[in-house]
Enzyme design. Structure first.
Site, short mmCIF file in Angstrom:
data_model
loop_
_atom_site.label_atom_id
_atom_site.label_comp_id
_atom_site.label_asym_id
_atom_site.label_seq_id
_atom_site.Cartn_x
_atom_site.Cartn_y
_atom_site.Cartn_z
N THR A 236 6.13 -0.52 -9.06
CA THR A 236 4.99 0.06 -9.75
C THR A 236 4.50 -0.93 -10.79
O THR A 236 5.28 -1.64 -11.41
CB THR A 236 5.34 1.40 -10.42
OG1 THR A 236 4.23 1.84 -11.21
CG2 THR A 236 6.58 1.29 -11.30
N HIS B 154 2.50 12.89 -8.80
CA HIS B 154 1.11 12.83 -8.32
C HIS B 154 0.86 13.76 -7.14
O HIS B 154 -0.19 13.67 -6.50
CB HIS B 154 0.73 11.39 -7.96
CG HIS B 154 0.59 10.50 -9.15
ND1 HIS B 154 0.57 9.12 -9.08
CD2 HIS B 154 0.48 10.80 -10.48
CE1 HIS B 154 0.43 8.61 -10.29
NE2 HIS B 154 0.39 9.61 -11.16
#
Length: 233
Positions: free
Chosen positions: A171, A105
């Site tokens: 996550t 990301h």
């Protein structure tokens, strides 16, 4: 030859160092609608707001430090060929010593040209309107925003595909395309899922071990087990 471990990390591991998680249940990121600060459209509408938002995140980095989970993952490199695939944009894995980190990301400590996504430079200070790349184009945070391609996704998928062991930490496995990486894991290899509120069960994947603990609690424990296995052999 060392066995290969691929580790997928999310906001949970950084949260224990004091970095706020990406967004709350209301779709806000520290008071902002995520589309205001994490989309090309938001940047086009209000670049000053977006730059300031990431400047605040960047300024926070020297105030936080790698935690015991980050440090334990580094210790694995003595025994395994380790690749960390992280959704986090901080540098805590690197500061803990990890040598092979794929930031799918993007990274807070880099900037890139608004005209050439491959023109990426290190950036540690505030990023402002009027900061240009070598070709004279405005710089922007090197962050993958909503609606943008994930350039390192293929590299991350290959690392997962080649792994002998996969570890998933902190996550939700709900944000795509990152959540799809687990589908590249070879059938039958050990998969460990560490999260205090795990949303997967042993029925989801073959050979899955769920560790319902925080990263700081669960990772050192797992690392001890995995390194003990090497010692026995």
């Amino acid at each position: 030859m060392k066995k290969r471990i691929t580790i997928l990390t999310g906001a949970g591991i950084s949260a224990e160092s004091g970095i706020n998680t990406f967004r709350d249940a209301g779709g806000l990121w520290e008071g902002h609608d995520v589309m205001e600060v994490a989309s090309p459209e938001g940047f086009a509408r209000n670049p000053e707001l977006v730059l300031d938002f990431y400047n605040q995140r960047r300024r926070q980095l020297p105030e936080v430090a790698p935690n015991e989970a980050h440090k334990a993952l580094f210790k694995l490199e003595d025994f395994y060929d380790v690749t960390i695939v992280t959704q986090n944009v901080d540098d805590l894995h690197e500061r803990a010593g990890s040598s092979n980190v794929i930031h799918i990301h993007g990274e807070l400590l880099k900037a890139r040209s608004t005209k050439n996504e491959n023109s990426i430079i290190p950036w540690t200070k505030d990023l402002n309107i009027g900061d240009y790349c070598e070709k004279g184009h405005q710089l922007r945070p090197h962050i993958v925003w909503f609606g943008e391609a994930v350039p390192l996704l293929e590299q991350a998928a290959i690392a997962t595909q080649n792994a002998d062991i996969v570890i998933i930490i902190g996550t939700s496995m709900q944000v795509y395309p990152a959540a799809s990486l687990i589908d590249y894991a070879q059938s039958g290899i050990p998969i460990y899922f560490i999260d205090p509120k795990p949303n997967v069960s042993k029925n989801n994947y073959d050979n899955l071990t769920v560790i319902a603990k925080t990263a700081v609690q669960g990772i050192p424990q797992l690392v001890t087990e995995l390194t003990a296995t090497i010692h026995k052999n």
